[in-house]
Design a protein around this motif. Structure first.
Motif, PDB file in Angstrom:
ATOM      1  N   PHE A 559       0.824  -1.209   0.000  1.00  0.00           N
ATOM      2  CA  PHE A 559       0.000   0.000   0.000  1.00  0.00           C
ATOM      3  C   PHE A 559       0.860   1.263   0.000  1.00  0.00           C
ATOM      4  O   PHE A 559       0.508   2.261  -0.634  1.00  0.00           O
ATOM      5  CB  PHE A 559      -0.937  -0.005   1.208  1.00  0.00           C
ATOM      6  CG  PHE A 559      -2.313  -0.470   0.872  1.00  0.00           C
ATOM      7  CD1 PHE A 559      -3.182   0.347   0.176  1.00  0.00           C
ATOM      8  CD2 PHE A 559      -2.739  -1.729   1.220  1.00  0.00           C
ATOM      9  CE1 PHE A 559      -4.454  -0.069  -0.149  1.00  0.00           C
ATOM     10  CE2 PHE A 559      -4.007  -2.166   0.898  1.00  0.00           C
ATOM     11  CZ  PHE A 559      -4.870  -1.341   0.213  1.00  0.00           C
ATOM     12  N   LEU A 560       1.979   1.241   0.722  1.00  0.00           N
ATOM     13  CA  LEU A 560       2.850   2.420   0.692  1.00  0.00           C
ATOM     14  C   LEU A 560       3.419   2.639  -0.703  1.00  0.00           C
ATOM     15  O   LEU A 560       3.561   3.790  -1.156  1.00  0.00           O
ATOM     16  CB  LEU A 560       3.976   2.254   1.716  1.00  0.00           C
ATOM     17  CG  LEU A 560       3.561   2.338   3.193  1.00  0.00           C
ATOM     18  CD1 LEU A 560       4.756   2.088   4.100  1.00  0.00           C
ATOM     19  CD2 LEU A 560       2.931   3.686   3.507  1.00  0.00           C
ATOM     20  N   HIS A 561       3.770   1.539  -1.365  1.00  0.00           N
ATOM     21  CA  HIS A 561       4.254   1.672  -2.740  1.00  0.00           C
ATOM     22  C   HIS A 561       3.150   2.232  -3.646  1.00  0.00           C
ATOM     23  O   HIS A 561       3.406   3.134  -4.462  1.00  0.00           O
ATOM     24  CB  HIS A 561       4.716   0.306  -3.253  1.00  0.00           C
ATOM     25  CG  HIS A 561       5.087   0.312  -4.712  1.00  0.00           C
ATOM     26  ND1 HIS A 561       6.244   0.892  -5.193  1.00  0.00           N
ATOM     27  CD2 HIS A 561       4.424  -0.194  -5.806  1.00  0.00           C
ATOM     28  CE1 HIS A 561       6.278   0.752  -6.501  1.00  0.00           C
ATOM     29  NE2 HIS A 561       5.197   0.100  -6.907  1.00  0.00           N
ATOM     30  N   ARG A 562       1.929   1.703  -3.501  1.00  0.00           N
ATOM     31  CA  ARG A 562       0.815   2.205  -4.314  1.00  0.00           C
ATOM     32  C   ARG A 562       0.524   3.673  -3.983  1.00  0.00           C
ATOM     33  O   ARG A 562       0.202   4.474  -4.867  1.00  0.00           O
ATOM     34  CB  ARG A 562      -0.433   1.365  -4.070  1.00  0.00           C
ATOM     35  CG  ARG A 562      -0.320  -0.075  -4.565  1.00  0.00           C
ATOM     36  CD  ARG A 562      -1.662  -0.760  -4.435  1.00  0.00           C
ATOM     37  NE  ARG A 562      -1.581  -2.165  -4.798  1.00  0.00           N
ATOM     38  CZ  ARG A 562      -2.572  -2.855  -5.359  1.00  0.00           C
ATOM     39  NH1 ARG A 562      -3.713  -2.244  -5.624  1.00  0.00           N
ATOM     40  NH2 ARG A 562      -2.436  -4.124  -5.645  1.00  0.00           N
ATOM     41  N   VAL A 624      -6.111   4.577   2.633  1.00  0.00           N
ATOM     42  CA  VAL A 624      -5.950   3.302   3.325  1.00  0.00           C
ATOM     43  C   VAL A 624      -4.647   3.281   4.112  1.00  0.00           C
ATOM     44  O   VAL A 624      -4.597   2.831   5.266  1.00  0.00           O
ATOM     45  CB  VAL A 624      -6.015   2.136   2.330  1.00  0.00           C
ATOM     46  CG1 VAL A 624      -5.771   0.806   3.041  1.00  0.00           C
ATOM     47  CG2 VAL A 624      -7.362   2.113   1.625  1.00  0.00           C
ATOM     48  N   ALA A 625      -3.561   3.771   3.500  1.00  0.00           N
ATOM     49  CA  ALA A 625      -2.279   3.799   4.204  1.00  0.00           C
ATOM     50  C   ALA A 625      -2.343   4.690   5.437  1.00  0.00           C
ATOM     51  O   ALA A 625      -1.837   4.332   6.511  1.00  0.00           O
ATOM     52  CB  ALA A 625      -1.183   4.280   3.252  1.00  0.00           C
ATOM     53  N   LEU A 626      -2.973   5.857   5.324  1.00  0.00           N
ATOM     54  CA  LEU A 626      -3.105   6.748   6.482  1.00  0.00           C
ATOM     55  C   LEU A 626      -4.011   6.156   7.539  1.00  0.00           C
ATOM     56  O   LEU A 626      -3.780   6.343   8.745  1.00  0.00           O
ATOM     57  CB  LEU A 626      -3.628   8.112   6.030  1.00  0.00           C
ATOM     58  CG  LEU A 626      -2.682   8.958   5.180  1.00  0.00           C
ATOM     59  CD1 LEU A 626      -3.396  10.215   4.697  1.00  0.00           C
ATOM     60  CD2 LEU A 626      -1.430   9.330   5.964  1.00  0.00           C
ATOM     61  N   THR A 761       3.675   7.625   9.149  1.00  0.00           N
ATOM     62  CA  THR A 761       3.201   6.546   8.279  1.00  0.00           C
ATOM     63  C   THR A 761       4.052   6.455   7.015  1.00  0.00           C
ATOM     64  O   THR A 761       4.342   5.356   6.519  1.00  0.00           O
ATOM     65  CB  THR A 761       1.723   6.781   7.921  1.00  0.00           C
ATOM     66  OG1 THR A 761       0.942   6.793   9.122  1.00  0.00           O
ATOM     67  CG2 THR A 761       1.208   5.680   7.000  1.00  0.00           C
ATOM     68  N   PHE A 762       4.488   7.596   6.519  1.00  0.00           N
ATOM     69  CA  PHE A 762       5.323   7.631   5.312  1.00  0.00           C
ATOM     70  C   PHE A 762       6.783   7.945   5.664  1.00  0.00           C
ATOM     71  O   PHE A 762       7.483   8.603   4.904  1.00  0.00           O
ATOM     72  CB  PHE A 762       4.778   8.685   4.340  1.00  0.00           C
ATOM     73  CG  PHE A 762       3.464   8.318   3.725  1.00  0.00           C
ATOM     74  CD1 PHE A 762       3.409   7.597   2.551  1.00  0.00           C
ATOM     75  CD2 PHE A 762       2.269   8.674   4.347  1.00  0.00           C
ATOM     76  CE1 PHE A 762       2.197   7.251   1.985  1.00  0.00           C
ATOM     77  CE2 PHE A 762       1.052   8.334   3.788  1.00  0.00           C
ATOM     78  CZ  PHE A 762       1.011   7.612   2.610  1.00  0.00           C
ATOM     79  N   ARG A 763       7.214   7.477   6.837  1.00  0.00           N
ATOM     80  CA  ARG A 763       8.577   7.768   7.275  1.00  0.00           C
ATOM     81  C   ARG A 763       9.626   7.178   6.340  1.00  0.00           C
ATOM     82  O   ARG A 763      10.757   7.650   6.276  1.00  0.00           O
ATOM     83  CB  ARG A 763       8.796   7.238   8.690  1.00  0.00           C
ATOM     84  CG  ARG A 763       8.619   5.730   8.830  1.00  0.00           C
ATOM     85  CD  ARG A 763       8.679   5.304  10.299  1.00  0.00           C
ATOM     86  NE  ARG A 763       8.497   3.867  10.461  1.00  0.00           N
ATOM     87  CZ  ARG A 763       7.312   3.271  10.511  1.00  0.00           C
ATOM     88  NH1 ARG A 763       6.200   4.000  10.409  1.00  0.00           N
ATOM     89  NH2 ARG A 763       7.222   1.959  10.681  1.00  0.00           N
ATOM     90  N   GLY A 764       9.264   6.123   5.605  1.00  0.00           N
ATOM     91  CA  GLY A 764      10.218   5.534   4.674  1.00  0.00           C
ATOM     92  C   GLY A 764      10.610   6.457   3.541  1.00  0.00           C
ATOM     93  O   GLY A 764      11.663   6.277   2.918  1.00  0.00           O
ATOM     94  N   GLU A 765       9.799   7.478   3.258  1.00  0.00           N
ATOM     95  CA  GLU A 765      10.081   8.424   2.183  1.00  0.00           C
ATOM     96  C   GLU A 765      10.800   9.678   2.679  1.00  0.00           C
ATOM     97  O   GLU A 765      11.080  10.576   1.883  1.00  0.00           O
ATOM     98  CB  GLU A 765       8.784   8.838   1.483  1.00  0.00           C
ATOM     99  CG  GLU A 765       8.014   7.695   0.845  1.00  0.00           C
ATOM    100  CD  GLU A 765       6.773   8.201   0.118  1.00  0.00           C
ATOM    101  OE1 GLU A 765       6.777   9.369  -0.314  1.00  0.00           O
ATOM    102  OE2 GLU A 765       5.813   7.439  -0.003  1.00  0.00           O
ATOM    103  N   ARG A 766      11.057   9.737   3.993  1.00  0.00           N
ATOM    104  CA  ARG A 766      11.637  10.967   4.542  1.00  0.00           C
ATOM    105  C   ARG A 766      12.968  11.314   3.880  1.00  0.00           C
ATOM    106  O   ARG A 766      13.289  12.486   3.665  1.00  0.00           O
ATOM    107  CB  ARG A 766      11.827  10.794   6.055  1.00  0.00           C
ATOM    108  CG  ARG A 766      12.544  11.930   6.750  1.00  0.00           C
ATOM    109  CD  ARG A 766      11.761  13.227   6.678  1.00  0.00           C
ATOM    110  NE  ARG A 766      12.489  14.319   7.286  1.00  0.00           N
ATOM    111  CZ  ARG A 766      13.368  15.070   6.650  1.00  0.00           C
ATOM    112  NH1 ARG A 766      13.641  14.845   5.368  1.00  0.00           N
ATOM    113  NH2 ARG A 766      13.987  16.062   7.276  1.00  0.00           N
TER     114      ARG A 766
END
Length: 821
Positions: A559-562, A624-626, A761-766
């Motif tokens: 879902f994070l990728h989407r 959905v991710a949030l 939630t989107f910490r991987g993109e930081r």
């Protein structure tokens, strides 16, 4: 041997500290102090040319108890022998002697005014020919008899009588106007009759215009105050039992809900079979709530006036302390230490009564109570760890001694306020000083058990969190959303620890139990909306299954990728709308097809394999991710949100504590004030952390697409009981207090917490963004970010506006009641 050493060390430390604390109080007023001039040397005959005026105003509106404000203005000729002494230091005996001569009721009397409060010292100015003395004071009309300067207020069931008696030294002075404003609805009769009126309700007595000197009369005014203020003035006499019933119903309701929640947790365990820790946590919760109810009932036993020794009250404290230690089941050493401290308190209470012995008795009794209380806290926080008795016993004794020391310090401050103009060289002063301290220490012995158990909701909250932790951390169990027992535990935590208590209408707790109903109903209403409007409650277009039943932590990466791909495609659409394009030719139709593909999902089937399905048309993969939150389980989401809320709430907690207790000196209006102030600071901080925890734990069940929308819904449930209680506050014509500020700060803290949760939630993109603001811009899109920024600015402005309104109310307020019953 270690236990014996610890007990001996704590006892020696206790006696040394108590002796050191009480020595200044016992020695206060001892012989050797310089004696001022005797009170009969006031040169009263030289005050015939003094000019005096006095006024009294009783304010009823917007407060629990009526506030009486007195202003007395004196113009003393410099020919009076004691006039120069009025210009000396306020701490000098000569200054007190001169001022005492002016205001004492009769010659040679000691002046004690326990009802009188002063915001500042008398203002004394000189113009060469005379000294102008302006004395301002106020009192709260909350007793049968209230004394304020030359005024006396006697409260009846529906009628009050205000009496004015001039000081003895000023009976022959030249009195100007005497004004009495009894407030709404005015005076029923006045004796003698006033010579004029002022405003709507004020009565004025002016000096006679004849040449014949007439003595100043003693004035009486009868008034019928508003029924709310008349009722509140008698709350400690007529309605005390009703308030006790309301508080008992609140406690009993908490016990019933906690018992139901513990039973449900044991009947519906998360793991199969139930984990031992889960079962033990449920039993501890049930045991504690029933024990706290029983001990609170025992501690509420009253033994009449505190004119004799403190033995009955000390026995109650010892029994309560030992009962806590026994039921705690932390080993015989805890029971032994608690029993020794309690037995020591009982034994000392049999000795001849003195300030030192009463202080030692209270220190030992409080140490025993705190030992049992802290043992329970240790058991709930770390049930598997061995209790550090060498730490527990000294900490309990140190806290007990500190509480007694602070109590004596505040009692001394009260005595200085009450006797500020007394003759400190007189033998009567030392005797009454000693009696005052002993009376306060007897009151401390009578209130100790009730005061300690008054904070049992701290341990109740710990027991609830311990059970939630046991259920939320069971390995190999699905923790997507809280189960029904978990939700019930969260509702209990919400009403016990997080939300403020229902207002004490007319300073009476008869409706305390109503808070449980309102708090639980408000959150249940929010969850009911969430069952239909939350993101994870939406249903797939083909199968009709709710999202929360289909997705788990294993789908997070997909879902994070989407979600990232979804934002990139939307950025492409915006560029196309503005006439821009990428290096490769792309059409809007192609981008829309890719977006449509992101919403496709394959539902696993047990027999025929995965079946194609689609997300609802109004739900995006970003939604959905949030909605899933930054962590794998609801427990981890709750802990993360609590961490954010704790950091954000620290300055707000300090501000609220300063406003409630420190700004207007409320912390020194009761002998428990200093301890209450410290605990209020801790409670505000932990309550907001608890609100953050519930926000995170219920994250997947709350309505809203973005975090701030979830925070707004939760804050609405938080504020709903306060809003429903507001008509009662209006009916009783009381102050709304800091309710609006509380709700405003709660909304601000939870909104910022929700923003932090969405960002994590989107910490991987930081790493791909130069700042968190840039990441927030990408997650919320430009229009969402602008909206959230305006929303935050509006909250900050609202909080500042409410703060200015509250702090500009003028004058000190009444002492605040405890945050919880």
């Amino acid at each position: 041997m270690r236990l014996v050493f610890v007990v001996r060390l704590t006892c020696v430390t206790l006696l040394t500290l108590v002796a050191w604390i009480t020595a200044p109080a016992a020695a206060f007023g001892a012989p050797g102090a310089r004696s001022p001039a005797p009170d009969d040397d006031c040169a009263v005959h030289r005050l015939a040319s003094a000019r005096v005026s006095a006024s009294l105003r009783v304010a009823h509106h917007g407060r629990t108890h009526s506030k009486a404000e007195s202003v007395v203005t004196l113009r003393v000729p410099t020919s009076w022998p004691l006039a120069p002494k009025l210009l000396l230091s306020e701490d000098s005996d000569a200054y007190r002697h001169a001022l005492r001569c002016l205001v004492q009721e009769k010659a040679g009397s000691q002046r004690h005014q326990p009802d009188e409060w002063r915001e500042a010292s008398p203002r004394i100015t000189s113009d060469g020919a005379e000294l102008r003395v302006r004395m301002e004071a106020h009192a709260w009309v909350d007793e049968r008899h209230v004394a304020l300067g030359p005024w006396r207020i006697e409260t009846g069931l529906t009628r009050w009588t205000i009496r004015f008696t001039p000081p003895a030294a000023l009976r022959s002075a030249r009195w100007g106007t005497i004004e009495i404003d009894p407030g709404v609805p005015g005076a029923e009769w006045a004796r003698p009759e006033p010579s004029a009126g002022r405003g709507t309700h004020a009565l004025v007595w002016k000096p006679s215009t004849t040449k014949t000197a007439r003595p100043v009369p003693e004035i009486q005014v009868r008034t019928a105050p508003p029924w709310q203020r008349a009722w509140a003035a008698r709350d400690g006499r007529d309605m005390g039992n009703v308030g006790a019933v309301g508080a008992f119903l609140w406690m009993y309701g908490v016990v019933l809900i906690a018992t139901k929640a513990a039973r449900s947790a044991r009947e519906q365990p998360v793991g199969r079979p139930a984990s031992p820790e889960e079962d033990r946590a449920a039993r501890r919760l049930a045991n504690w709530v029933w024990l706290s109810l029983a001990l609170a009932t025992v501690a509420g036993i009253q033994f009449g006036p505190r004119t004799q020794g403190a033995l009955p009250d000390v026995v109650v404290s010892a029994v309560v302390a030992v009962a806590m230690a026994v039921v705690c089941r932390r080993g015989p050493s805890v029971v032994a230490v608690t029993g020794i401290l309690g037995a020591g308190a009982v034994a000392l209470s049999l000795l001849p009564t003195s300030t030192v012995t009463l202080a030692a008795v209270n220190a030992l009794a409080l140490s025993a109570l705190l030992c049992g209380f802290l043992a329970w806290g240790r058991r709930l926080l770390a049930p598997r760890r061995r209790l550090g008795l060498p730490v527990l016993a000294p900490v309990s004794v140190a806290m007990g001694v500190a509480l007694v020391g602070v109590h004596l310090w505040l009692s001394e401050r009260q005595w200085q306020r009450v006797s500020w103009l007394s003759d400190r060289a007189a033998a009567e002063y030392a005797t009454r000083h000693r009696d005052h301290l002993m009376t306060e220490l007897r009151e401390l012995a009578a209130e100790s058990a009730q005061w300690v158990l008054g904070y049992d909701f701290f341990l109740t909250a710990l027991a609830i969190l311990a059970l939630l932790r046991a259920r939320g951390t069971v390995p190999q169990a699905r923790h997507a959303v809280p189960a029904a027992p978990d939700v019930l535990l969260m509702l209990l935590l919400h009403t016990v620890f997080i939300t403020p208590a229902v207002p004490y209408y007319l300073n009476n707790s008869a409706l305390d139990w109503l808070g449980i109903v309102l708090d639980i109903a408000a959150v249940q209403l929010l969850l009911l909306v969430g069952r239909r409007r939350s993101t994870l409650a939406e249903r797939m277009e083909v199968s009709g299954l709710p999202l929360r039943e289909l997705f788990g932590e294993e789908h997070r990466a997909d879902f994070l990728h989407r979600a990232r791909r979804y934002r990139e495609l939307h950025a492409t659409l915006r560029r196309l709308d503005h006439g821009q394009s990428d290096e490769t030719a792309v059409t809007r139709a192609a981008v829309e097809r890719r977006l449509h593909g992101l919403h496709r999902w394959r539902i696993p089937r047990r027999t025929t394999g995965p079946a194609p399905d689609r997300l609802p048309s109004h739900v995006t993969v970003v939604d959905v991710a949030l909605a899933w939150g930054p962590r794998a389980t609801w427990w981890e989401n709750g802990c993360r949100a609590a961490t954010y809320a704790g950091v954000l709430a620290a300055p707000a907690s300090a501000l609220m504590t300063w406003h409630n207790w420190i700004r207007d000196g409320s912390w020194e209006q009761t002998t428990w004030g200093a301890a209450e102030t410290a605990l209020t600071l801790v409670h505000w901080e932990l309550a907001w952390m608890g609100a953050g925890f519930l926000l995170g734990a219920l994250w997947r069940l709350l309505p809203g697409r973005r975090g701030p929308a979830r925070a707004f819904g939760f804050t609405a449930a938080y504020a709903l009981p306060t809003g429903l209680a507001a008509p009662g506050v209006v009916l009783t014509d009381e102050s709304h207090g800091d309710a609006a500020l509380d709700v405003s700060l709660t909304l601000l803290i939870l909104t910022l917490t929700a923003l932090a949760m969405d960002l994590e939630t989107f910490r991987g993109e930081r790493r791909y963004w130069p700042s968190r603001l840039s990441l927030l811009l990408s997650v919320y899109q430009m229009r969402y970010l602008a909206l959230q920024t305006a929303y935050l600015i509006a909250q900050v402005v609202a909080a500042i506006t409410i703060w200015q309104f509250v702090t500009d109310a003028g004058g000190p307020g009444e002492p605040p009641v405890k945050f919880q019953p």
